[in-house]
Structure formats: structure tokens, C-alpha cells
Write a protein that holds these residues in place. Structure first.
Motif, mmCIF file in Angstrom:
data_model
loop_
_atom_site.group_PDB
_atom_site.id
_atom_site.type_symbol
_atom_site.label_atom_id
_atom_site.label_comp_id
_atom_site.label_asym_id
_atom_site.label_seq_id
_atom_site.Cartn_x
_atom_site.Cartn_y
_atom_site.Cartn_z
ATOM 1 N N GLN A 122 28.437 -52.672 -2.074
ATOM 2 C CA GLN A 122 27.101 -53.251 -1.827
ATOM 3 C C GLN A 122 26.002 -52.218 -1.980
ATOM 4 O O GLN A 122 24.856 -52.561 -2.255
ATOM 5 C CB GLN A 122 27.031 -53.891 -0.427
ATOM 6 C CG GLN A 122 27.879 -55.127 -0.266
ATOM 7 C CD GLN A 122 27.419 -56.288 -1.146
ATOM 8 O OE1 GLN A 122 26.395 -56.226 -1.830
ATOM 9 N NE2 GLN A 122 28.198 -57.347 -1.150
ATOM 10 N N PRO A 181 17.884 -53.840 -7.350
ATOM 11 C CA PRO A 181 17.226 -54.943 -6.655
ATOM 12 C C PRO A 181 15.880 -54.553 -6.039
ATOM 13 O O PRO A 181 15.768 -53.530 -5.369
ATOM 14 C CB PRO A 181 18.231 -55.304 -5.555
ATOM 15 C CG PRO A 181 19.539 -54.863 -6.089
ATOM 16 C CD PRO A 181 19.245 -53.603 -6.837
ATOM 17 N N GLN A 219 13.722 -57.192 -4.519
ATOM 18 C CA GLN A 219 13.550 -58.183 -3.428
ATOM 19 C C GLN A 219 12.107 -58.633 -3.268
ATOM 20 O O GLN A 219 11.827 -59.817 -3.278
ATOM 21 C CB GLN A 219 14.111 -57.697 -2.069
ATOM 22 C CG GLN A 219 15.502 -57.079 -2.104
ATOM 23 C CD GLN A 219 16.597 -57.970 -2.658
ATOM 24 O OE1 GLN A 219 16.349 -59.080 -3.054
ATOM 25 N NE2 GLN A 219 17.819 -57.464 -2.724
ATOM 26 N N ASP A 238 17.006 -58.114 -8.528
ATOM 27 C CA ASP A 238 17.078 -59.332 -7.705
ATOM 28 C C ASP A 238 15.735 -59.476 -6.990
ATOM 29 O O ASP A 238 15.204 -58.482 -6.471
ATOM 30 C CB ASP A 238 18.133 -59.184 -6.585
ATOM 31 C CG ASP A 238 19.556 -59.176 -7.092
ATOM 32 O OD1 ASP A 238 19.782 -59.512 -8.261
ATOM 33 O OD2 ASP A 238 20.450 -58.821 -6.291
ATOM 34 N N SER A 259 16.600 -68.075 1.831
ATOM 35 C CA SER A 259 17.416 -69.075 2.522
ATOM 36 C C SER A 259 17.803 -68.503 3.894
ATOM 37 O O SER A 259 18.443 -67.456 3.968
ATOM 38 C CB SER A 259 18.659 -69.334 1.662
ATOM 39 O OG SER A 259 19.578 -70.142 2.312
HETATM 40 N N1 SAH Z 1 23.753 -55.265 -1.804
HETATM 41 C C1 SAH Z 1 22.857 -55.792 -2.751
HETATM 42 C C2 SAH Z 1 22.660 -57.289 -2.640
HETATM 43 C C3 SAH Z 1 23.789 -58.199 -2.459
HETATM 44 S S1 SAH Z 1 23.379 -59.859 -2.172
HETATM 45 C C4 SAH Z 1 21.508 -55.135 -2.544
HETATM 46 O O1 SAH Z 1 21.135 -54.769 -1.469
HETATM 47 O O2 SAH Z 1 20.781 -55.057 -3.482
HETATM 48 C C5 SAH Z 1 22.716 -60.351 -3.741
HETATM 49 C C6 SAH Z 1 21.298 -60.839 -3.677
HETATM 50 O O3 SAH Z 1 21.206 -62.064 -2.982
HETATM 51 C C7 SAH Z 1 20.325 -59.934 -2.964
HETATM 52 O O4 SAH Z 1 19.898 -58.873 -3.742
HETATM 53 C C8 SAH Z 1 19.197 -60.882 -2.609
HETATM 54 O O5 SAH Z 1 18.219 -60.923 -3.632
HETATM 55 C C9 SAH Z 1 19.886 -62.233 -2.502
HETATM 56 N N2 SAH Z 1 19.923 -62.687 -1.109
HETATM 57 C C10 SAH Z 1 20.581 -62.122 -0.084
HETATM 58 N N3 SAH Z 1 20.356 -62.826 1.061
HETATM 59 C C11 SAH Z 1 19.528 -63.841 0.728
HETATM 60 C C12 SAH Z 1 18.921 -64.908 1.473
HETATM 61 N N4 SAH Z 1 19.124 -65.039 2.771
HETATM 62 N N5 SAH Z 1 18.124 -65.778 0.806
HETATM 63 C C13 SAH Z 1 17.915 -65.649 -0.517
HETATM 64 N N6 SAH Z 1 18.459 -64.671 -1.269
HETATM 65 C C14 SAH Z 1 19.254 -63.765 -0.649
#
Ligand code: SAH
Ligand code: SF4
Ligand code: F3S
Length: 468
Positions: A232, A293, A295, A333, A367
């Protein structure tokens, strides 16, 4: 019976990680002639876990089937990252129930993966889905043989909540003969406020570099061309073991094994060091592709998310990577609609996208996940507004993807061919070093080979080429 417990999952007592070298023997014929069907949701880690689950099943006699209707056991390896992941599981469970009640009353239905670690999911399964036979958690995968051999008619929930150990001597039934996933680290300690992963996967724990290198050396010997190191936060590799290599050092050693293509996911922007960039830039077999990522581009939201970097720090890192690594492609992401994300916050995100001109991005509407801090935040933004933001963001991202892809036209790139094109069987598909999907005319004999392909056309999500 062991039920999941989110309070336990949250704990980090910093106990030393135990390294457990598996060596138990099971009756290889216990389920001789029986078939398993496995369906996997979620990230690469889950895909790789399914390869481990398959090996455990084959170890006691099961053989794989691609038809759920043919199976004696159905395994659903679930993801909990967003609510729609839940919806998908319950949809598919309906199908399994139908098969069990109409044609195959002996069908074993098993649920595992990240949803299995969630209290609310397990409660729902116990109350509303009594036909599910077995639920096992992410820390129980190596017990699968035991759980099946000792199975009774009663529903069994075996989900332990713990910080987690590192298991070695794990066997995998790999899906591919030329590209392989290799775990270098399990779990996560970052606790981004929106994210369920630290609860479902336990604490961040690295494998020992000697075990990782041994695994990669064997893969090279077996003819594998590509290895993707999984974690991760791969950049934080080794920090939890005294005297262990850093991620940059590990990358160098893995590259030295001679594997043709080396990749890794995911890099959190926080721990990305200059040394890592240098190692990637200098080794031809470390692919010039990075998933970084973002965010959000708003410092206010990043802080609420607990991401530990600012917009400016992110952009500085991004620029450094772009400048130092030749022709690097960078993807990301992005989450829109985090609780109370304002129009200004959202515009800050667009601002970063306009600066970075990403090769592509996974974009999501926030979410809420039960048990995470962000799920408790009040949220005044309507869903329609969030959908509108996602739509606009995707349009922007797609424009940049197309712009980047067009730069490939007329040039020739090495493509690792992975399979036959789904829609046109006269074509094959594969990936460039920079992770661009390429379709071109070719046959089965190319699968598993790296071939030069000239790009003749570009779309937002793929390239068309012809073999040189
Ligand atoms: N470890 C990685 C992410 C893993 S989860 C990091 O930190 O970059 C993959 C992606 O799902 C995340 O980068 C995020 O954009 C998305 N994600 C995670 N939790 C979420 C949530 N509660 N709602 C929407 N997207 C989410
Ligand atoms: Fe989730 Fe954050 Fe860990 Fe990534 S770093 S898995 S987003 S908690
Ligand atoms: Fe989903 Fe678990 Fe991966 S929640 S994204 S399968 S770590």
C-alpha cells in the motif's frame, strides 16, 4: 468461530512482527475431483491473494473451473474500499444462492477479503445469508485447508482481528506465466481518514529482503519477464524492520536479478525519496511508470484526509520525477466530494490536474466507510453536485490522456503481449514500459513476448499499433 472487531483492527501496539515459515502438510486428495470457482474484486493485492487462495485449494485436490455453475466451492474475494464494492458482492451472492437452491445444494459458498473484516458485513451475512458456509478474513488465508477439511454443516465465521504476521513459504497459483505480483509489504499504518484498508489489512509490515529476492530470483529462473512489487505504501518498505534495506535499495537489488521489467505499486507521495527517483532513472529494467495518488489538490482537504503533504509539495515531487526520469508516465487517484469539499477546494484539484497533465487517473466519488473518522463528518454537498464534479474531472483527465497518447504516434515501443483482444480476435494487446495499452494485429504465438510495435493511432485509453 471468530468475529471481526474494528476496535481491535484499529489497534497498533507495535508488537514485533512474527515471521512464520509455513510447512504444514495436508491430504492432497481430500477434495479430489472437486472444482473451485473464484471471483476477485478490488486491487492487485486481492488479485494476488486469489492466486494464494487457489494454491491452497489445489493443495487439497480442487481443480479450477471458469463456470460458477460447475463448481463445488465458490470463493468470493471481496473489496471494501467503496460502497459500490459492497453492492457488487451482494448482487453476485444472489446468483450463488440461486445455484445452491436450484441445482447444487452441496455448493460451498465462501467469502473472504476485505469485506470479511467488516463487522457490519459479517452481521448481515449471519442474519440474512445463512446459505453462506464460510467467511474467512485477510489474516486467515493460510488456514484455508484446515477450515475446509474440518468444515461442518454450520455457517463458520473465522475472521481474526490482529495487527498481522508475515507468512513465508507461501505458494501461489499464478494467473500468468510471464508477469508476476510479489508482495513486499502488507497492511497500512497511514490511516487516511476516509480509508478502510488499515482496518482490513492490519499494520504495515515488510517482508525480509532476502525472502523477496529469493522469490524474484526464482521467477526469473522460471522465465518470468515482469515483476510488480506490491504494497500500500511501497516507499515505506523496510522501515518496520531494524537494519532492513530502504525501498530504493530493495529496488536496486531486485533490478540486479535481471528481471526484464520491474514495476511497483503504490507509491504514497509522502515517503518518495530522491534516492528512489535516482534508482528508477538509472536502471533500464525499472519501468518509467509511476502511480502517484493525489486524492485532492486542496491543502485544506488534504489535511482533513490526513495525507501528510501539501499541494505544493506534491507538485514539487511530481516535477522532480518528470525531470529526472526519461519519458516517465505518471497516473494518479483522485477523490471528489470529500465531506464539505467546496467549489474552491475542487478547483484546486483541477489546478493540479492542469499542471500535471496525467497520463491517466482513477477518479472516485468519496464513499463513507463505517468506522473511519471521515464517515463521522457532516457533509453538506449533494450527490448530484459530486457527480457533476466527477464528470467534469473525467473530461479533463481524458483530454490529457489523449494529448499524452498522441505523442506516441509514429514512434516504436517495446510491448509485452498479454493476450488476444476481446473484441477483435485478429489482434493482440499488451503494455508499453510506460503502461500504455496497445492493440495490434498479431496471433497467440506473441503472448508472453516483448515485441517492438509502431504506434499508428492514439485514443484516450489505448493505442493502436503495428508490429515492426
Ligand atoms: N495505498 C494507496 C491507495 C489504495 S486504495 C494510496 O495511499 O495511494 C485505492 C484508492 O481508492 C485510493 O487512492 C483512493 O483514491 C480511493 N479510495 C480509498 N478510500 C476511498 C473512499 N472511502 N471513497 C472513495 N475513494 C476511496
Ligand atoms: Fe488507505 Fe491511505 Fe493506507 Fe492508501 S495510505 S491504503 S489511502 S490509509
Ligand atoms: Fe479493496 Fe482491500 Fe484492496 S479494500 S482496494 S481489496 S486492500
Amino acid at each position: 468461530m471468530n468475529l471481526p472487531n474494528i476496535k481491535e483492527d484499529r489497534k497498533r501496539e507495535n508488537k514485533k512482527t512474527e515471521f512464520i515459515y509455513l510447512n504444514e502438510e495436508y491430504d492432497k486428495n481430500a477434495f479430489k475431483g472437486q472444482k473451485y470457482f473464484i471471483r476477485t474484486y478490488g486491487c492487485q493485492m486481492n488479485v494476488h491473494d486469489s492466486e494464494e487462495i487457489s494454491a491452497h485449494l489445489e493443495n487439497i485436490g480442487f481443480v479450477k473451473t471458469e463456470e460458477m455453475e460447475d463448481a463445488d466451492i465458490v470463493i468470493l474475494n471481496t473489496c471494501a474500499i467503496r460502497e459500490n464494492a459492497h453492492d457488487k458482492l451482494y448482487g453476485f451472492l444472489g446468483r450463488c444462492k440461486h445455484v445452491k437452491t436450484s441445482t447444487n445444494p452441496n455448493l460451498i459458498i465462501a467469502i473472504c477479503g476485505c469485506m470479511a473484516q467488516e463487522e457490519n458485513v459479517v452481521n448481515t451475512i449471519m442474519e440474512k445469508h445463512p446459505y453462506v458456509d464460510l467467511v474467512f478474513g485477510t489474516h486467515n488465508i493460510c488456514d484455508l485447508e484446515k477450515l475446509l477439511i474440518n468444515k461442518t454443516d454450520k455457517q463458520n465465521i473465522e475472521v481474526i482481528s490482529c495487527e498481522g504476521n508475515v507468512y513465508e513459504n507461501v505458494k501461489y497459483k499464478r494467473d500468468s506465466k510471464f508477469k508476476a505480483w510479489v508482495n513486499i509489504q502488507y497492511g497500512c499504518d497511514k490511516f487516511c481518514t476516509y480509508c478502510i484498508v488499515p482496518y482490513t489489512r492490519g499494520k504495515q509490515r515488510s517482508r525480509k529482503s532476502e525472502d523477496i529476492l529469493k522469490e524474484v530470483e526464482e521467477l526469473v529462473k522460471d522465465g518470468y519477464l515482469e515483476v510488480t512489487l506490491l504494497g500500500q505504501n511501497v516507499n515505506a518498505y523496510g522501515k518496520d524492520i531494524e537494519g532492513e534495506l530502504s525501498f530504493a535499495e530493495l529496488l536496486q537489488k531486485v533490478a540486479d536479478t535481471g528481471i526484464k521489467r520491474l514495476r511497483f505499486v503504490t507509491s504514497h507521495p509522502w515517503d518518495f525519496t530522491d534516492e528512489m527517483i535516482d534508482v528508477i532513472a538509472k536502471n533500464d529494467n525499472i519501468m518509467n511508470y509511476i502511480h502517484l495518488p493525489l486524492q485532492s489538490g486542496s491543502d485544506r482537504i488534504l489535511k482533513l484526509m490526513g495525507r501528510r503533504y501539501t499541494k505544493e509539495e506534491y507538485i514539487t515531487l511530481f516535477d522532480k520525477i518528470k525531470n529526472k526520469i526519461n519519458n516517465v508516465s505518471i497516473t494518479t487517484d483522485i477523490i471528489v466530494g470529500f465531506p464539505n469539499e467546496t467549489e474552491e477546494d475542487y478547483n484546486e484539484t483541477l489546478d493540479v490536474v492542469n499542471h500535471c497533465e496525467y497520463d491517466s487517473a482513477f477518479t472516485f466519488i468519496y464513499s463513507p466507510r463505517e468506522g473511519t473518522p471521515a464517515a463521522k463528518m457532516e457533509d453538506s454537498i449533494k450527490l448530484e453536485e459530486k457527480e457533476c464534479r466527477l464528470y467534469k474531472l473525467n473530461e479533463l483527465i481524458n483530454n490529457y490522456s489523449l494529448k499524452n497518447n498522441k505523442k506516441y504516434v509514429g514512434n516504436t515501443y517495446d510491448v509485452l503481449v498479454e493476450g488476444i483482444n476481446d473484441k477483435d480476435s485478429s489482434k493482440v494487446f499488451g503494455y508499453t514500459e510506460t503502461m500504455k495499452l496497445v492493440n495490434f494485429v498479431g496471433g497467440e504465438e506473441l503472448i508472453g513476448k516483448i515485441v517492438p510495435v509502431k504506434i499508428i493511432d492514439a485514443k484516450s485509453f489505448s493505442l493502436d499499433g503495428e508490429m515492426k
